[in-house]
Scaffold this motif. Structure first.
Motif, mmCIF file in Angstrom:
data_model
loop_
_atom_site.group_PDB
_atom_site.id
_atom_site.type_symbol
_atom_site.label_atom_id
_atom_site.label_comp_id
_atom_site.label_asym_id
_atom_site.label_seq_id
_atom_site.Cartn_x
_atom_site.Cartn_y
_atom_site.Cartn_z
ATOM 1 N N ILE A 296 0.839 -1.203 0.000
ATOM 2 C CA ILE A 296 0.000 0.000 0.000
ATOM 3 C C ILE A 296 0.876 1.257 0.000
ATOM 4 N N LEU A 324 -1.818 3.758 10.239
ATOM 5 C CA LEU A 324 -2.240 4.464 9.028
ATOM 6 C C LEU A 324 -1.133 5.368 8.496
ATOM 7 N N LEU A 327 1.398 3.434 6.632
ATOM 8 C CA LEU A 327 0.956 3.008 5.305
ATOM 9 C C LEU A 327 0.899 4.155 4.308
ATOM 10 N N VAL A 400 -8.008 1.053 4.158
ATOM 11 C CA VAL A 400 -6.809 0.235 3.953
ATOM 12 C C VAL A 400 -7.074 -0.806 2.877
#
Length: 405
Positions: A296, A324, A327, A400
């Motif tokens: 990601i 988060l 990512l 996600v």
């Protein structure tokens, strides 16, 4: 705090626990500084210190009134005070003990009884709740505004779940309202975990975690639900399931308390302790995995609302934000992130005015950084915040999963 329980109170099942908690409190008042209802109302009895004093009076044999009940009802059970308390007062368990005594002594008005019983007969039942939501969406225009705001504005259908059975397996609580209000959340979690080599084993026999009953004057019924869930999960635990995953932090906080709440039940004490040890919020599972395998590279601008049950109940504040950010998501700053949004299970229905004030304050803070989307980790917070019709609110795992290559 000096405490002398009445003779009657000493015979309560959790009398020793209540007395121990009361003696822990030094009445410093630090808790009031972070209590959402005290900040709104400015009444000492609508803060933790005042409520502790009310419960002390009740357990020492003083008269119990509707006013006592009202002040305890106004508590969100957000547990912000526990995070703030320098003495480690186990406030939420004392509140549960106090509420049970007060509710047994003070009959509620008919309207309150009907509302609470109606919630208990609908919310913990996934199929019935889903039917009611579907019917509400069909007749949305005919419903009063308060009910319209409880219906999801946008609920993407659940994507297909992976069919491959991996060597590593976890159980998952499907939940009671989330399948209707946010049907893709658990599917998204299963798809992300599958990419990491972990299969989610759904246990359909496991229903509501029990928190709805437990916090609506029916603690025995809530604990019965806990026992049924333990029975449903036990075969999977015996087969080696690594964890019992929750995508709703409110459920997770309650399941992690099973071991404490059922400690005096000889038939379930050991099993409840094991279940609580295996209970994991989704972020606890993912943060220990090699997330770079997901591939990601996100850049979406998000504001994260950390539910009280995640940061104060499970002590996982900052965990989702770190994941988060790692990512690649762009997280905006959220002032007063420790404060409750006003959802608090069924609080938005039993205390609608206070709940709306807290929601609007929270949304103002969340939107101050101009995010594209607000994400959270609890279905109650998600539907409550989204019901204002402002910035869209979703569960973080959906974003996600949507960013997977």
């Amino acid at each position: 705090m000096q405490t002398t329980l009445s003779e009657r109170a000493r015979h309560l099942p959790r009398a020793a626990e209540a007395e121990s908690i009361l003696r822990t409190c030094v009445h410093c008042g630090f808790c009031n500084a972070t209590c959402p209802t005290y900040q709104l109302l400015g009444d000492e009895l609508d803060g933790p210190r005042g409520r502790i004093y009310l419960i002390k009076q009740v357990l020492e044999g003083n008269d119990v009134t509707q006013k006592t009940q009202q002040h305890l009802d106004r508590c969100l059970s957000c547990r912000n005070c526990e995070t703030t308390c320098p003495s480690g007062v186990d406030y939420h368990n004392l509140l549960d003990i106090g509420r049970a005594v007060v509710d047994a002594a003070v009959p509620r008005p008919l309207g309150q009884r009907l509302l609470r019983e109606g919630l208990r007969q609908t919310v913990p039942h996934p199929d019935l709740f889903k039917s009611l939501v579907k019917g509400g969406q069909v007749f949305r225009a005919l419903l009063p505004g308060t009910l319209q705001s409880k219906l999801p504005r946008h609920a993407p259908p659940a994507k297909p779940r992976p069919m491959t059975l991996r060597e590593r397996q976890v159980l998952m609580l499907e939940g009671c309202v989330q399948p209707a209000l946010s049907p893709n959340t658990n599917a998204a979690a299963a798809r992300v975990l599958d990419r990491l080599g972990i299969s989610v084993i759904a246990t359909r026999e496991a229903g509501c975690c029990g928190a709805v009953d437990y916090h609506l004057d029916a603690q025995a019924a809530g604990l019965d639900r806990a026992r049924r869930n333990i029975d449903a999960w036990w075969p999977g635990i015996e087969k080696g399931a690594e964890a019992i995953v929750q995508t709703a932090s409110g459920c997770g906080a309650f399941i992690k308390d099973y071991g404490h709440l059922l400690a005096s039940d000889p038939a379930y004490a050991d099993k409840a302790k094991k279940v609580s040890e295996l209970a994991r919020d989704l972020v606890e599972v993912l943060r220990d995995e090699p997330l770079e395998k997901l591939g990601i590279h996100a850049s979406q601008r998000l504001a994260f609302h950390c539910p009280c049950t995640l940061q104060h109940g499970q002590k996982l504040g900052g965990a989702v934000e770190a994941l988060l950010s790692g990512l690649g998501f762009n997280l905006t700053s959220v002032p007063d992130g420790h404060l409750c949004c006003g959802s608090a299970g069924t609080y938005s229905l039993t205390q609608p005015e206070l709940s709306r004030q807290l929601r609007d304050n929270k949304l103002n803070a969340l939107e101050s950084g101009h995010p594209e989307v607000i994400v959270t980790a609890n279905i109650g917070c998600q539907s409550h915040l989204d019901g204002a019709g402002r910035t869209p609110v979703r569960h973080w795992i959906e974003l996600v999963e949507a960013a997977l290559p």
